[in-house]
Motif scaffolding. Structure first.
Motif, short mmCIF file in Angstrom:
data_model
loop_
_atom_site.label_atom_id
_atom_site.label_comp_id
_atom_site.label_asym_id
_atom_site.label_seq_id
_atom_site.Cartn_x
_atom_site.Cartn_y
_atom_site.Cartn_z
N TYR A 380 18.52 33.50 36.19
CA TYR A 380 17.94 32.34 35.51
C TYR A 380 17.31 31.33 36.47
O TYR A 380 16.87 30.26 36.03
CB TYR A 380 19.00 31.67 34.64
N ARG A 397 14.24 31.39 31.25
CA ARG A 397 14.96 32.32 30.37
C ARG A 397 14.72 33.76 30.80
O ARG A 397 15.61 34.61 30.74
CB ARG A 397 14.51 32.12 28.92
N PHE A 405 13.27 27.93 29.02
CA PHE A 405 14.24 27.76 27.94
C PHE A 405 13.68 26.81 26.89
O PHE A 405 12.78 25.99 27.17
CB PHE A 405 15.55 27.20 28.49
N ASN A 406 14.21 26.90 25.70
CA ASN A 406 13.87 25.95 24.65
C ASN A 406 14.38 24.56 25.07
O ASN A 406 15.53 24.44 25.51
CB ASN A 406 14.53 26.37 23.34
N ASP A 409 17.87 23.46 24.29
CA ASP A 409 19.02 24.01 24.99
C ASP A 409 19.59 23.05 26.02
O ASP A 409 20.74 23.21 26.44
CB ASP A 409 18.63 25.33 25.69
N ILE A 411 19.07 22.60 29.27
CA ILE A 411 19.57 23.32 30.44
C ILE A 411 19.74 22.39 31.64
O ILE A 411 20.81 22.37 32.29
CB ILE A 411 18.63 24.48 30.80
N CYS A 439 8.33 21.58 27.87
CA CYS A 439 9.20 22.71 28.14
C CYS A 439 9.43 22.86 29.65
O CYS A 439 8.56 22.50 30.45
CB CYS A 439 8.58 24.00 27.60
N ASP A 441 12.82 23.40 32.79
CA ASP A 441 13.98 22.69 33.33
C ASP A 441 14.09 22.92 34.82
O ASP A 441 13.83 24.02 35.32
CB ASP A 441 15.27 23.23 32.67
N ARG A 474 27.66 29.92 29.30
CA ARG A 474 26.72 29.49 28.26
C ARG A 474 26.57 30.57 27.21
O ARG A 474 26.38 31.74 27.51
CB ARG A 474 25.37 29.18 28.89
N ALA A 476 24.37 32.20 24.15
CA ALA A 476 22.93 32.31 23.84
C ALA A 476 22.60 31.56 22.57
O ALA A 476 23.43 31.40 21.69
CB ALA A 476 22.57 33.77 23.70
#
Length: 476
Positions: A380, A397, A405-406, A409, A411, A439, A441, A474, A476
């Motif tokens: 990741y 992701r 990642f969304n 989430d 992150i 979007c 992280d 974590r 999913a």
């Protein structure tokens, strides 16, 4: 997921117990904190690389806050310098008076450029510095002979961050941080692509071809808005909070400077986060082969011991003012504040006397190699990038497609909050919007310039453990 988070215009705010926040909609605080329903953790002491919390927990400050505390916390020499200045004068209004601390700081800063910059202008924050830079660039063209009053536009970059005031936010490209205030922002700032090799270079594209493509994009933007209307191109040599320590590729800024020269525009470097030693040279532009016309400085200038930032002004701009009105049409109440200047002066003297920029380079190489050795294959961790003691880890992701990642989430803030848990007790600097302003992280690492090999190893060991445990636990 171990934590929940919200984003407010791109600023991360925590709602988890790990950050010692209160769940109640009402708090006992009289301060309007960054999140009105949650009080921040109270720091009751700080020394070296550590923060002591009201709970008794000690946190390893691996980022100096926002890459600010370049000498760590509680430096005795800086405290003594501040005390001496208070015994002399704490405040005087710059419209009428100056201070020896301000003059000495100016000389220290100009000397650090080997005479390539002409004057310093001292304010209290990076946002104020960017505001001043914009006004100075505009005034430069009004002072030319003959004047060029049509110069009112600026070109900056997408996925950038230059400050929180309306002018500085207008210059910024960070979509989420702009969102609430978009109707109030200036309409004379346009954006071109950032130099981000990880996400911007096409497959099989050479560095030279990538630079040429970005230079053409900038040239096209000058033509689109009218080259005779552009004051300056504005960029961070190493993009900090918005992208997570993304450096430019070799030759990029030389190409950008050539476009600016072609159309007679100024080149402004925002070094508030990446400058004053953070990336391995005192000024980040020293690694680019380009000297800007105006440079903003901040966080590493005073190391957090005072609220201080500033401008470095090149001879091209200074000589034009000197031959014109001889005055910068801008001033602030706390401009050149004596205590802030005394603190910054001592910080800069310590950096010079103790050879800390060289230490930044050496420890930066160690930090880089250890991070890559330990995390390059993590499923990741998409990219590890930076310079000096300024490094970013971008989370994805899917490592192959670079899919982020969304944002829901959380992150980045989740990794940060994981680090604050007692078994890790480390502060990592989280950021979002890494891909497109919404979007993406990342977390930053920005240790103190005087850190040691054992400090670096501890920071890397703890960071790796936090990331591994966060993603292992974590769901999913």
């Amino acid at each position: 997921m171990t934590a929940s988070a919200t984003t407010n215009g791109g600023y991360l705010s925590s709602t988890s117990k790990t950050s010692n926040s209160h769940k109640s909609s009402k708090t006992n605080s009289a301060i309007l904190h960054r999140h009105i329903h949650h009080e921040p953790i109270t720091v009751v002491g700080a020394s070296g690389n550590y923060l002591e919390l009201s709970s008794g927990q000690k946190i390893l400050d691996a980022t100096g806050g926002a890459a600010v505390s370049c000498l760590g916390h509680g430096n005795v020499k800086v405290k003594e310098a501040i005390s001496r200045q208070m015994d002399q004068v704490s405040y005087c209004h710059s419209l009428f008076f100056g201070s020896s601390a301000g003059e000495e700081l100016g000389r220290e800063l100009i000397s650090s450029t080997a005479g390539r910059m002409a004057r310093a202008f001292i304010v209290s924050s990076g946002s104020e510095a960017m505001e001043a830079a914009m006004k100075l660039a505009r005034q430069y063209f009004l002072e030319l002979s003959p004047p060029q009053p049509n110069r009112r536009n600026f070109i900056a970059r997408k996925e950038s961050y230059h400050g929180t005031t309306l002018g500085a936010l207008s210059m910024s490209g960070h979509v989420a941080r702009r969102a609430l205030f978009e109707p109030m922002l200036l309409e004379n700032v346009s954006k071109v692509s950032a130099c981000n090799a990880y996400r911007g270079m096409q497959q099989d594209e050479t560095t030279g071809a990538y630079v040429a493509r970005l230079a053409q994009e900038l040239d096209d933007e000058f033509v689109r808005v009218g080259p005779e209307t552009v004051c300056a191109f504005v960029a961070e040599p190493v993009v900090g909070a918005a992208l997570g320590c993304v450096p430019s590729v070799p030759g990029y800024f030389q190409a950008m400077a050539a476009v600016c020269d072609k159309y007679g525009a100024l080149l402004i470097f925002d070094e508030v986060m990446s400058g004053m030693g953070r990336t391995g040279t005192l000024h980040a532009w020293e690694q680019e082969g380009v000297v800007p016309d105006i440079q903003t400085i901040g966080k590493g200038l005073g190391g957090g011991y005072a609220a201080v930032a500033g401008l470095m002004i090149g001879y091209r701009v200074l000589n034009t003012l000197d031959n014109g009105t001889g005055a910068f049409a801008h001033g602030q109440t706390y401009q050149g504040h004596p205590i802030a200047c005394a603190a910054a002066l001592e910080v800069q003297r310590i950096i010079r006397r103790e050879g800390l920029v060289e230490n930044v380079r050496r420890m930066g190489e160690l930090l880089s190699s250890q991070l890559k050795q330990r995390l390059e294959t993590h499923p990741y961790v998409g990219d590890i990038r930076g310079r000096g003691l300024f490094w970013g880890l971008e989370f994805v992701r899917n490592k192959e497609t670079k899919e982020p990642f969304n944002p829901k989430d959380g992150i980045a803030i989740g990794v940060h909050e994981k680090g604050l848990q007692p078994q890790y007790s480390i502060s990592l600097y989280p950021g979002t919007g890494t891909v497109d302003g919404r979007c993406g992280d990342h977390v930053l690492l920005a240790p103190a310039y005087n850190c040691t090999e054992s400090d670096i190893t501890l920071i890397v060991d703890t960071t790796v453990k936090v990331i591994e445990d966060f993603f292992a636990n974590r769901t999913a």
